[in-house]
Scaffold this motif. Structure first.
Motif, short mmCIF file in Angstrom:
data_model
loop_
_atom_site.label_atom_id
_atom_site.label_comp_id
_atom_site.label_asym_id
_atom_site.label_seq_id
_atom_site.Cartn_x
_atom_site.Cartn_y
_atom_site.Cartn_z
N VAL A 19 0.79 -1.10 0.00
CA VAL A 19 0.04 -0.04 -0.04
C VAL A 19 0.86 1.30 -0.03
CG1 VAL A 19 -1.98 -1.10 1.21
CG2 VAL A 19 -0.18 -0.05 2.59
N GLY A 20 0.40 2.45 -0.46
CA GLY A 20 1.15 3.52 -0.58
C GLY A 20 0.92 4.57 0.64
N PRO A 21 1.52 5.71 0.83
CA PRO A 21 1.60 6.36 1.55
C PRO A 21 0.16 6.83 2.08
CG PRO A 21 3.42 7.03 0.25
CD PRO A 21 2.56 6.20 -0.40
N GLY A 22 -0.12 6.78 3.21
CA GLY A 22 -1.56 7.31 3.78
C GLY A 22 -2.43 6.39 3.49
N HIS A 23 -2.35 5.23 2.92
CA HIS A 23 -3.37 4.21 2.72
C HIS A 23 -3.98 3.70 3.88
CE1 HIS A 23 -2.16 3.89 -2.05
NE2 HIS A 23 -2.56 4.98 -1.66
N SER A 124 -10.99 7.10 -15.00
CA SER A 124 -10.09 6.85 -13.85
C SER A 124 -9.31 5.45 -14.33
CB SER A 124 -10.38 6.59 -12.66
OG SER A 124 -10.73 8.00 -11.83
N ALA A 125 -8.17 5.16 -14.44
CA ALA A 125 -7.60 4.02 -14.60
C ALA A 125 -7.50 3.31 -13.23
CB ALA A 125 -6.10 4.17 -15.18
N PRO A 126 -8.17 2.17 -12.83
CA PRO A 126 -8.29 1.67 -11.41
C PRO A 126 -7.03 0.95 -10.93
CG PRO A 126 -9.37 0.26 -13.13
CD PRO A 126 -8.75 1.40 -13.66
N SER A 127 -5.84 1.35 -11.10
CA SER A 127 -4.72 1.04 -10.49
C SER A 127 -4.92 1.09 -8.82
CB SER A 127 -3.29 1.72 -10.56
OG SER A 127 -3.42 2.93 -10.17
N PHE A 128 -4.37 0.20 -8.07
CA PHE A 128 -4.87 0.31 -6.72
C PHE A 128 -4.59 1.59 -6.01
CE2 PHE A 128 -4.42 -1.52 -2.00
CZ PHE A 128 -5.88 -1.68 -2.00
N ILE A 129 -3.19 2.11 -6.59
CA ILE A 129 -2.81 3.34 -6.04
C ILE A 129 -3.87 4.43 -6.32
CG2 ILE A 129 -0.96 5.00 -6.28
CD1 ILE A 129 1.16 3.05 -6.32
N GLN A 131 -6.99 4.10 -6.93
CA GLN A 131 -8.14 4.02 -6.24
C GLN A 131 -8.06 4.65 -4.84
OE1 GLN A 131 -9.57 3.91 -9.29
NE2 GLN A 131 -11.32 2.82 -8.42
N ILE A 132 -7.14 3.96 -4.08
CA ILE A 132 -7.02 4.50 -2.61
C ILE A 132 -6.55 5.95 -2.46
CG2 ILE A 132 -5.94 3.86 -0.55
CD1 ILE A 132 -7.83 1.89 -1.80
N PHE A 193 -17.64 2.28 -3.38
CA PHE A 193 -18.71 2.62 -2.71
C PHE A 193 -18.71 2.55 -0.86
CE2 PHE A 193 -22.40 1.11 -0.14
CZ PHE A 193 -23.30 2.30 0.06
N GLY A 194 -18.14 1.22 -0.75
CA GLY A 194 -17.93 1.05 0.72
C GLY A 194 -16.86 1.85 1.48
N LEU A 195 -15.70 2.02 0.90
CA LEU A 195 -14.72 2.87 1.30
C LEU A 195 -15.12 4.35 1.44
CD1 LEU A 195 -11.48 1.43 -0.20
CD2 LEU A 195 -12.41 1.02 2.35
#
Length: 532
Positions: A19-23, A124-129, A131-132, A193-195
């Motif tokens: 996960v990235g910074p702040g995630h 949006s390109a839904p890379s995990f970075i 999206q979070i 939605f959930g987050l």
């Protein structure tokens, strides 16, 4: 003596990979437990509904045509309306959309639009970075703390009276492979939605701001009903008032246009409107009729909202919404400013004005733009012709749209220029998407996944449902496609732009999808496995 039941502790959702910074502030144990609850309760139904989509498409491929449902006549003919619309959403004359990138969020909130749709989906390109990071950015926007300083030192912050925030999660079909529950990847829709709901719903509800959502890619009333159940469960779990979450649904698939009353009815306690998602709708027309040679579309530049099947779709949406007390939102203006060429810029703005004039005069309650510079242009038209906050009084009793009008073939031509433009747009967009950018300016138009999908779907149809010819009678064949793709790949590499290093990867994917015997459901599904 009663034997006490064993208490089973279910694990939360699991984050796969780094996960990235702040995630960690977003992916808290409590938030992951909430996601797991949503997954276990609703993912089985989601998968059943996706299977129903495939079965429906198989019937279309075999020759069946979309039509109004005989089992829901009572809903269409009944006398009912949706719940009252919240005060914050009663004037939506101009809405701006864009990805959940930090600078974009600030500029959109400051744009002068009534609403900003923050998009986890097509732009949006839904890379995990991505999206979070987007969740962090929206959390900060809701908190009022969002700021951004560019590499050049320019500082951005949100002004007073920002646009109302609406969030678009991904569609039901898209997975999120980086978050799993019981070993299964989660639905991207439930993650987005959930987050957002978990971290922001209470703050927004305290300000009478929902939270509000745009729901994409629905094909049937059952898919809308699933969203209603998800939101009801989330409201209960988060101790929110029932039906405090409000939604607008994009009518951007051909099957959905035949179920607009039913979709409104399934969400009647929380829906506030439907939107003409025109670009995805054209793509859905292509995909629905992928095996129907008699319903090929011409160059996408010729498929304007004035062609019969799109005009019927727009007017039926207005009539349906206003009959039920819901808003009918217009479609996207994808133009962007053309710097250094006043004549070309004036011509582009004239197209925007004509499109917005058509929308407001036919009865739409608001419209979409993709660039902040277009907000004043659209607002000027709607202010002049819609002095009240909406047009719910425009009932469009003159509209009578039978099934065949909604699926009418579109006249026009297939040109070399249109074919070549489709290759270029599909390639450039795919390369950018694979590099993490889902919203791309190409030839002074803001292209997103929907317009790229039109381009690659048309190419597949023109090549597989032939033999076809251009207007100059030259054949449309795979040799021409391969030549055009190679040409544009080399040109993109030579430009050395920000996503040029993805050119060959994007070309290989497009070549595979275009040569395949069956038109793939979504470019973004095929490309997702290659996204970081």
């Amino acid at each position: 003596m009663a034997v006490p039941k064993e208490r089973v502790t279910l694990s939360p959702a699991q984050v796969e990979g780094s996960v990235g910074p702040g995630h960690s502030a977003i992916l808290t144990p409590e938030a992951l437990a909430f996601l797991a609850q949503l997954h276990r309760q609703f993912d089985g139904c989601r998968r059943v509904l996706l299977a129903a989509r495939h079965a429906r498409q198989a019937r279309f491929d075999a020759g069946e045509l979309p039509d109004f449902r005989p089992d829901t006549v009572a809903i269409r003919e009944g006398h009912w309306t949706v719940a009252p619309i919240p005060a914050a959403l009663r004037d939506r004359r101009v809405e701006i959309t864009g990805p959940v990138e930090r600078k974009m969020i600030i500029n959109a909130l400051n744009s002068g639009a009534k609403v900003f749709m923050a998009d986890f989906e097509d732009s949006s390109a839904p890379s995990f970075i991505n999206q979070i990071d987007g969740q962090i950015n929206l959390r900060d926007a809701v908190d009022g703390s969002i700021e951004y300083t560019s590499p050049e030192g320019k500082h951005y912050r949100v002004n007073d009276n920002p646009a109302v925030l609406i969030v678009r999660p991904r569609g039901w079909h898209l997975p999120e492979r980086h978050i799993t529950v019981d070993g299964e990847p989660m639905s991207g829709a439930l993650v987005d939605f959930g987050l957002f709901a978990f971290h922001n719903a209470h703050k927004l509800n305290a300000r009478d701001r929902g939270p509000y959502f745009y729901l994409p890619k629905l094909q049937a009333m059952e898919e809308a009903a699933l969203w209603d159940e998800v939101m009801a469960a989330a409201e209960a779990a988060l101790d929110l008032p029932p039906e405090s979450m409000k939604v607008t649904v994009l009518i951007e698939t051909l099957p959905a246009v035949f179920q607009m009353h039913e979709i409104l009815h399934a969400l009647r306690g929380r829906i506030v409107g439907l939107n003409c998602g025109r670009w995805d709708y054209i793509f859905s027309y292509l995909k629905t009729f992928r095996a129907h040679r008699d319903r090929l579309l011409p160059d996408r530049g010729q498929v304007q909202m004035t062609v019969p099947f799109l005009k019927a779709y727009s007017e039926l949406l207005i009539q349906t919404c206003h009959r039920r007390g819901a808003f009918a939102m217009g479609g996207m203006a994808a133009q962007i400013p053309i710097k250094g060429n006043d004549a070309a810029n004036d011509a582009a703005l004239a197209k925007v004005r004509a499109d917005k004039l058509r929308e407001v005069q036919t009865g739409h309650d608001g419209t979409w733009v993709a660039h902040p510079a277009l907000v004043p242009v659209a607002r000027e038209i709607f202010d002049k012709y819609m002095p009240s906050s909406n047009q719910l009084n425009v009932v469009r009793a003159d509209v009578d749209v039978p099934r065949d009008q909604l699926i009418a073939p579109c006249s026009g031509t297939i040109t070399r220029e249109g074919f070549d433009n489709n290759v270029e747009v599909a390639l450039r967009y795919t390369a950018s998407w694979l590099d993490g950018q889902g919203c791309v300016p190409i030839h002074h138009l803001m292209e997103d996944a929907a317009t790229a999908e039109i381009a690659r779907a048309q190419l597949w149809q023109w090549l597989h449902l032939g033999p076809l010819e251009f207007t100059d009678h030259a054949p449309i064949d795979f040799a021409l496609f391969d030549h055009s793709l190679t040409k544009h790949t080399h040109r993109l590499i030579e430009e050395k732009g920000p996503y040029a290093h993805r050119a060959e990867q994007a070309a290989a994917l497009l070549r595979q999808l275009t040569h395949a015997d069956e038109l793939g459901d979504f470019l973004t599904l095929a490309a997702y496995e290659q996204l970081a």
